[in-house]
Design a protein around this motif. Structure first.
Motif, PDB file in Angstrom:
ATOM      1  N   TYR A 102      -0.866  13.770  -7.612  1.00 52.99           N
ATOM      2  CA  TYR A 102      -1.027  12.613  -8.493  1.00 52.99           C
ATOM      3  C   TYR A 102      -2.009  11.600  -7.907  1.00 52.99           C
ATOM      4  O   TYR A 102      -2.738  10.933  -8.640  1.00 52.99           O
ATOM      5  N   GLN A 103      -2.028  11.484  -6.588  1.00 52.08           N
ATOM      6  CA  GLN A 103      -2.943  10.544  -5.944  1.00 52.08           C
ATOM      7  C   GLN A 103      -4.350  11.110  -5.793  1.00 52.08           C
ATOM      8  O   GLN A 103      -5.317  10.366  -5.748  1.00 52.08           O
ATOM      9  N   PHE A 133       0.837  -1.195   0.000  1.00 55.40           N
ATOM     10  CA  PHE A 133       0.000   0.000   0.000  1.00 55.40           C
ATOM     11  C   PHE A 133       0.872   1.244   0.000  1.00 55.40           C
ATOM     12  O   PHE A 133       1.623   1.479   0.939  1.00 55.40           O
ATOM     13  N   PRO A 134       0.827   2.037  -1.069  1.00 45.19           N
ATOM     14  CA  PRO A 134       1.654   3.235  -1.143  1.00 45.19           C
ATOM     15  C   PRO A 134       1.197   4.284  -0.137  1.00 45.19           C
ATOM     16  O   PRO A 134       0.116   4.198   0.416  1.00 45.19           O
ATOM     17  N   GLN A 135       2.059   5.283   0.078  1.00 46.88           N
ATOM     18  CA  GLN A 135       1.684   6.374   0.965  1.00 46.88           C
ATOM     19  C   GLN A 135       0.428   7.067   0.450  1.00 46.88           C
ATOM     20  O   GLN A 135       0.264   7.252  -0.750  1.00 46.88           O
ATOM     21  N   SER A 136      -0.438   7.456   1.362  1.00 52.31           N
ATOM     22  CA  SER A 136      -1.651   8.170   0.967  1.00 52.31           C
ATOM     23  C   SER A 136      -1.307   9.609   0.631  1.00 52.31           C
ATOM     24  O   SER A 136      -0.251  10.122   0.991  1.00 52.31           O
ATOM     25  N   ASP A 137      -2.229  10.261  -0.064  1.00 53.32           N
ATOM     26  CA  ASP A 137      -2.004  11.663  -0.390  1.00 53.32           C
ATOM     27  C   ASP A 137      -1.918  12.506   0.876  1.00 53.32           C
ATOM     28  O   ASP A 137      -1.229  13.518   0.918  1.00 53.32           O
ATOM     29  N   ASN A 138      -2.608  12.061   1.975  1.00 49.83           N
ATOM     30  CA  ASN A 138      -2.523  12.780   3.242  1.00 49.83           C
ATOM     31  C   ASN A 138      -1.106  12.713   3.810  1.00 49.83           C
ATOM     32  O   ASN A 138      -0.624  13.670   4.414  1.00 49.83           O
ATOM     33  N   THR A 139      -0.426  11.567   3.620  1.00 47.48           N
ATOM     34  CA  THR A 139       0.951  11.431   4.084  1.00 47.48           C
ATOM     35  C   THR A 139       1.863  12.362   3.309  1.00 47.48           C
ATOM     36  O   THR A 139       2.698  13.057   3.880  1.00 47.48           O
ATOM     37  N   TYR A 140       1.714  12.369   1.998  1.00 44.76           N
ATOM     38  CA  TYR A 140       2.515  13.265   1.171  1.00 44.76           C
ATOM     39  C   TYR A 140       2.231  14.725   1.531  1.00 44.76           C
ATOM     40  O   TYR A 140       3.139  15.556   1.590  1.00 44.76           O
ATOM     41  N   LEU A 141       0.961  15.028   1.768  1.00 47.97           N
ATOM     42  CA  LEU A 141       0.571  16.392   2.109  1.00 47.97           C
ATOM     43  C   LEU A 141       1.205  16.816   3.427  1.00 47.97           C
ATOM     44  O   LEU A 141       1.754  17.919   3.547  1.00 47.97           O
ATOM     45  N   ASN A 197       6.673  16.327  -2.587  1.00 48.95           N
ATOM     46  CA  ASN A 197       5.595  15.695  -1.833  1.00 48.95           C
ATOM     47  C   ASN A 197       4.221  16.247  -2.205  1.00 48.95           C
ATOM     48  O   ASN A 197       3.262  15.480  -2.324  1.00 48.95           O
ATOM     49  N   TYR A 198       4.117  17.541  -2.414  1.00 49.54           N
ATOM     50  CA  TYR A 198       2.831  18.105  -2.834  1.00 49.54           C
ATOM     51  C   TYR A 198       2.433  17.570  -4.213  1.00 49.54           C
ATOM     52  O   TYR A 198       1.261  17.286  -4.466  1.00 49.54           O
ATOM     53  N   GLU A 199       3.421  17.419  -5.088  1.00 49.80           N
ATOM     54  CA  GLU A 199       3.115  16.910  -6.422  1.00 49.80           C
ATOM     55  C   GLU A 199       2.701  15.437  -6.342  1.00 49.80           C
ATOM     56  O   GLU A 199       1.773  15.005  -7.053  1.00 49.80           O
TER      57      GLU A 199
END
Length: 251
Positions: A47-48, A15-23, A41-43
């Motif tokens: 993408y997610q 399971f890849p990192q969620s967009d919340n994690t990247y955010l 990370n924002y980009e």
């Protein structure tokens, strides 16, 4: 214990990192003025989740910031690449949220940064887009300081054109839009009333007074810049330039 470790590793791989994690990571990097990793990370978050208002706002803003940072570092190649991305995301943001004041602020900012890399005819077109979008943002939300800063800088730059530059542009590229130093002053003071202490706003106000040949007010704002705390990556550049200019005026 071994099984739980295996399950933990498997879940991380599958399971890849969620967009919340990247955010969240992007926010952490941004707070520390690490714009490159914030942008990555924002980009990734975009993408997610390409339909998120929050993510689109942050990814558009970060590439504008990154472009400005590269520009200050005299890396014009990477600055232009970042700014072109900022325009792309600003236009996507507009296509999804056309009723948001913030959209028009970021369009104005993106077009303003892009103008540095365009020729005369495109500069004129972009100048009009900067003004139109900043004014639209203010009409939708008069309590946001940022479009006032953008519109003030626009007015100062237009007003500072020499008669020769204006005549040349009018002849070859079409009518140059209007702008005045008085409007630039009024708009920047308005931004500082909404959000007092913004170093970059104080710096651009000092530039207005420089153009007006008002040395007393220019010195006043330059001193305030030097004494102000750093809260934005732009502040270190503004403080350095303020010190250099103050030395010129006082020595």
């Amino acid at each position: 214990m071994k099984i739980s470790l295996f399950v933990s590793l498997l879940s991380f791989c599958v399971f890849p990192q969620s967009d919340n994690t990247y955010l969240s990571k992007g926010d952490d990097y941004y707070k520390n003025f690490d714009l490159i990793n914030a942008a990555k990370n924002y980009e990734s978050a975009y993408y997610q989740n390409p339909n998120s208002y929050v993510i689109l706002e942050k990814v558009t803003r970060i590439f504008n910031d990154l472009g400005e940072d590269y520009y200050e570092l005299r890396d014009e190649k990477n600055a232009e690449i970042a700014v072109i991305k900022a325009v792309k995301y600003a236009e996507i943001f507009y296509s999804k949220f056309p009723d948001s004041a913030k959209v028009y602020t970021l369009l104005a900012m993106s077009f303003g940064n892009l103008a540095s890399y365009q020729g005369g005819n495109e500069k004129i077109k972009l100048a009009n887009k900067i003004r139109e979008n900043a004014e639209k943002s203010i009409a939708l939300n008069p309590n946001d300081y940022l479009p006032y800063i953008i519109l003030s800088v626009y007015n100062r730059q237009i007003a500072s054109l020499s008669w020769f530059e204006r005549a040349f542009a009018n002849t070859f590229f079409g009518n140059v839009p209007e702008g005045s130093l008085e409007s630039a002053e009024r708009l920047m003071i308005k931004a500082l009333k909404i959000q007092p202490g913004i170093v970059i706003a104080m710096f651009h106000l000092s530039l207005v007074y420089k153009e007006m040949d008002n040395e007393q007010k220019e010195i006043y704002w330059l001193k305030k810049i030097i004494d102000a705390p750093i809260s934005d990556f732009r502040d270190k550049y503004a403080k350095r330039k303020a010190k250099e200019r103050l030395n010129e005026l006082l020595n």
